[in-house]
Design an enzyme around this catalytic site. Structure first.
Site, PDB file in Angstrom:
ATOM      1  N   PHE A  10       0.847  -1.137   0.035  1.00  0.00           N
ATOM      2  CA  PHE A  10      -0.044   0.179  -0.060  1.00  0.00           C
ATOM      3  C   PHE A  10       0.901   1.147  -0.043  1.00  0.00           C
ATOM      4  O   PHE A  10       0.772   1.863   0.897  1.00  0.00           O
ATOM      5  CB  PHE A  10      -1.023  -0.295   1.200  1.00  0.00           C
ATOM      6  CG  PHE A  10      -2.086   0.854   1.317  1.00  0.00           C
ATOM      7  CD1 PHE A  10      -3.071   0.790   0.011  1.00  0.00           C
ATOM      8  CD2 PHE A  10      -2.489   1.681   2.402  1.00  0.00           C
ATOM      9  CE1 PHE A  10      -4.184   1.453   0.069  1.00  0.00           C
ATOM     10  CE2 PHE A  10      -3.576   2.541   2.320  1.00  0.00           C
ATOM     11  CZ  PHE A  10      -4.424   2.066   1.402  1.00  0.00           C
ATOM     12  N   THR A 108       3.951  -4.883  -3.557  1.00  0.00           N
ATOM     13  CA  THR A 108       5.137  -4.611  -2.750  1.00  0.00           C
ATOM     14  C   THR A 108       6.559  -4.353  -3.459  1.00  0.00           C
ATOM     15  O   THR A 108       6.413  -4.243  -4.459  1.00  0.00           O
ATOM     16  CB  THR A 108       5.192  -5.932  -1.683  1.00  0.00           C
ATOM     17  OG1 THR A 108       5.682  -7.116  -2.639  1.00  0.00           O
ATOM     18  CG2 THR A 108       3.987  -6.276  -1.041  1.00  0.00           C
ATOM     19  N   GLU A 161       0.298  -6.539 -16.056  1.00  0.00           N
ATOM     20  CA  GLU A 161       0.395  -5.535 -17.327  1.00  0.00           C
ATOM     21  C   GLU A 161       1.419  -4.504 -16.875  1.00  0.00           C
ATOM     22  O   GLU A 161       2.311  -3.800 -17.446  1.00  0.00           O
ATOM     23  CB  GLU A 161      -0.875  -4.934 -17.724  1.00  0.00           C
ATOM     24  CG  GLU A 161      -0.723  -3.893 -18.900  1.00  0.00           C
ATOM     25  CD  GLU A 161      -0.180  -4.813 -19.938  1.00  0.00           C
ATOM     26  OE1 GLU A 161      -0.691  -5.730 -20.261  1.00  0.00           O
ATOM     27  OE2 GLU A 161       1.044  -3.891 -20.344  1.00  0.00           O
ATOM     28  N   VAL A 164       5.788  -3.793 -17.001  1.00  0.00           N
ATOM     29  CA  VAL A 164       6.734  -3.246 -18.055  1.00  0.00           C
ATOM     30  C   VAL A 164       5.836  -2.137 -18.620  1.00  0.00           C
ATOM     31  O   VAL A 164       4.868  -2.281 -19.092  1.00  0.00           O
ATOM     32  CB  VAL A 164       7.043  -4.197 -19.210  1.00  0.00           C
ATOM     33  CG1 VAL A 164       7.948  -3.764 -20.080  1.00  0.00           C
ATOM     34  CG2 VAL A 164       7.733  -5.493 -18.388  1.00  0.00           C
ATOM     35  N   GLY A 218      10.133  10.810  -8.086  1.00  0.00           N
ATOM     36  CA  GLY A 218       9.503   9.517  -7.722  1.00  0.00           C
ATOM     37  C   GLY A 218       9.716   8.305  -8.909  1.00  0.00           C
ATOM     38  O   GLY A 218       9.040   7.347  -8.915  1.00  0.00           O
ATOM     39  N   GLU A 221      14.258   4.532  -8.665  1.00  0.00           N
ATOM     40  CA  GLU A 221      14.129   3.668  -7.431  1.00  0.00           C
ATOM     41  C   GLU A 221      14.700   4.563  -6.248  1.00  0.00           C
ATOM     42  O   GLU A 221      15.698   5.150  -6.413  1.00  0.00           O
ATOM     43  CB  GLU A 221      14.692   2.255  -7.563  1.00  0.00           C
ATOM     44  CG  GLU A 221      13.988   1.435  -8.628  1.00  0.00           C
ATOM     45  CD  GLU A 221      12.627   0.942  -8.646  1.00  0.00           C
ATOM     46  OE1 GLU A 221      12.396   0.647  -7.116  1.00  0.00           O
ATOM     47  OE2 GLU A 221      11.882   0.544  -8.976  1.00  0.00           O
ATOM     48  N   ASP A 232      16.747  -3.248 -13.348  1.00  0.00           N
ATOM     49  CA  ASP A 232      15.346  -2.958 -13.633  1.00  0.00           C
ATOM     50  C   ASP A 232      15.233  -3.406 -15.121  1.00  0.00           C
ATOM     51  O   ASP A 232      14.219  -4.012 -15.373  1.00  0.00           O
ATOM     52  CB  ASP A 232      15.078  -1.474 -13.426  1.00  0.00           C
ATOM     53  CG  ASP A 232      13.506  -1.255 -13.804  1.00  0.00           C
ATOM     54  OD1 ASP A 232      12.856  -1.548 -13.100  1.00  0.00           O
ATOM     55  OD2 ASP A 232      13.279  -0.580 -14.852  1.00  0.00           O
ATOM     56  N   LYS A 236      12.742  -6.412 -16.510  1.00  0.00           N
ATOM     57  CA  LYS A 236      11.777  -6.442 -17.525  1.00  0.00           C
ATOM     58  C   LYS A 236      12.239  -7.395 -18.733  1.00  0.00           C
ATOM     59  O   LYS A 236      11.086  -7.657 -19.303  1.00  0.00           O
ATOM     60  CB  LYS A 236      11.677  -4.822 -17.973  1.00  0.00           C
ATOM     61  CG  LYS A 236      11.078  -3.938 -16.842  1.00  0.00           C
ATOM     62  CD  LYS A 236      11.216  -2.643 -17.033  1.00  0.00           C
ATOM     63  CE  LYS A 236      10.356  -1.645 -16.256  1.00  0.00           C
ATOM     64  NZ  LYS A 236      10.824  -0.241 -16.123  1.00  0.00           N
ATOM     65  N   GLY A 333       4.305   7.091 -14.988  1.00  0.00           N
ATOM     66  CA  GLY A 333       4.015   7.578 -13.714  1.00  0.00           C
ATOM     67  C   GLY A 333       3.335   6.768 -13.119  1.00  0.00           C
ATOM     68  O   GLY A 333       2.685   5.593 -13.572  1.00  0.00           O
TER      69      GLY A 333
END
Ligand SMILES: NC(=O)c1ccc[n+]([C@@H]2O[C@H](COP(=O)([O-])OP(=O)(O)OC[C@H]3O[C@@H](n4cnc5c(N)ncnc54)[C@H](OP(=O)(O)O)[C@@H]3O)[C@@H](O)[C@H]2O)c1
Length: 364
Positions: A10, A108, A161, A164, A218, A221, A232, A236, A333
């Site tokens: 969350f 998470t 979905e 990536v 943001g 990471e 990353d 992917k 975003g």
């Protein structure tokens, strides 16, 4: 269709998804006959709550954003508050009659080497009879075959979905609109942070400032090495290769390159030579094996990937029947990632209305 949701995670994405559910509640009811009800939330540092009659989502958002805990929202008739995401999933499964569908929305943190803790959450959810939608790359990059088999055996959806290119349809596009088409390979720029920094370096801006821009937005990471060292992009690449090329890869098994302050000279040299330096993810089937890598390469200026500036990403898919098909994302975003979860949730709902027609998992 009343669908119960467990939000496991969350944070930025999970909370944006929760708000998007409220923003689109009327439209989802009207166009999809979907009535989502959040019955549980789990975090790492803010506790967890299970409320089978429906959780006060506004209050949950307010609490976590104020740094408070969630236990006060827990329905104690179900027992003590869950201790973890796994505990929440197990407890929710135990308390259910079995008839109403439920979906675990997994958002998470990602351990790129092990896929944890998301892999354990997805495994437990599918084994307990839940459908799963996730924005986490871990499960599909590290344990796709196992989780797909589990989803199929339990006749549940496992959709990802958002893993990536945020909300831009990548997996859904192929699954829904390219039936019978064989994918032979792909190449793409699929990490926004490194592409933003590379184009800033071409313009002579300092590496540190470009990285700071990405962190402030943001987009990078919190630990930027995940982006800068190519992890990353490797995650992917593994995800795409596992789904589209039936590979059995993990991020650690993909040759990886990254960028560093010293890359500035290389980026400017490429520009001076009429080329562009880009961090390119690529994979292709070669007979029985799949070759995949993340490499820093000089591209001719007229290559589609060379033209990507700033936050833009793109994937070029090589197919047998359609030649090359490109998907371009101009900027990503949180809202886009949250939308990916929403679109996966709608896919689950459509499947519930028309069993057998909608996606089971993402079979190649
Ligand atoms: N941000 C993006 O734009 C974006 C885009 C695409 C994909 N993703 C992926 O989406 C996922 C979530 O990203 P985010 O930006 O929302 O991260 P985040 O803000 O760090 O949120 C992570 C959430 O997971 C919770 N969490 C961590 N470990 C947990 C555990 N073992 N059990 C239960 N909850 C746990 C955290 O709880 P606490 O807050 O209490 O620590 C937090 O609520 C990541 O896998 C990321 O790679 C993100």
């Amino acid at each position: 269709v009343l669908v119960d949701l467990l939000l496991v995670g969350f944070g930025h994405v999970g909370r944006r998804f929760a708000r998007l559910l409220e923003e689109r509640r009327a439209a989802l009811a009207r166009t999809e006959a979907l009535e989502p009800r959040v019955v549980g939330v789990a975090t790492r540092r803010h506790g967890a709550a299970l409320a089978p009659a429906g959780l006060d989502l506004k209050e949950a958002l307010a609490r976590v954003e104020a740094g408070r805990r969630l236990e006060d929202l827990h329905d104690e008739t179900t027992g003590p508050a869950p201790m973890s995401g796994l505990d929440l999933i197990h407890r929710c499964a135990q308390g259910r009659g079995g008839e109403a569908p439920w979906v675990v929305v997994e958002t998470t943190w990602l351990d790129v080497q092990t896929g944890g803790p998301a892999v354990a959450h997805v495994r437990a959810a599918l084994a307990s009879g839940a459908h799963v939608v996730t924005a986490n790359k871990g499960p599909v990059a590290v344990a796709y075959r196992e989780l797909r088999a589990l989803a199929e055996a339990r006749d549940r959806a496992f959709l990802f979905e958002g893993a990536v290119m945020d909300g831009v349809p990548v997996f859904n596009l192929v699954r829904e609109t390219l039936p019978g088409v064989e994918i032979r390979g792909f190449r793409g720029v699929i990490n926004a942070t490194t592409n933003y920094i590379l184009t800033a370096l071409e313009e002579g801006q300092p590496f540190e400032r470009a990285l700071a821009d990405m962190q402030a937005a943001g987009i990078a990471e919190a630990d930027p090495s995940l982006d800068l060292d190519g992890w990353d992009a490797a995650a992917k690449t593994a995800a795409l290769a596992n789904v589209w090329l039936d590979a059995d890869l993990t991020p650690a098994r993909i040759a990886r390159a990254g960028i560093a302050p010293a890359t500035a000279a290389e980026a400017r040299a490429a520009l001076a030579g009429g080329e562009r330096l880009r961090l390119v993810a690529r994979a292709a089937r070669r007979g029985p094996t799949v070759e995949a890598e993340v490499a820093l390469i000089r591209l001719p200026a007229d290559d589609l990937l060379a033209g990507l500036r700033g936050l833009a990403n793109a994937l070029v898919i090589e197919t047998d029947l359609l030649g090359e098909v490109a998907i371009v994302q101009m900027g990503g975003g949180l809202t886009q990632t949250a939308y990916a979860l929403l679109s996966d949730l709608v896919a689950v709902t459509r499947r519930l209305r028309a069993p057998g027609r909608a996606p089971r998992g993402q079979s190649p």
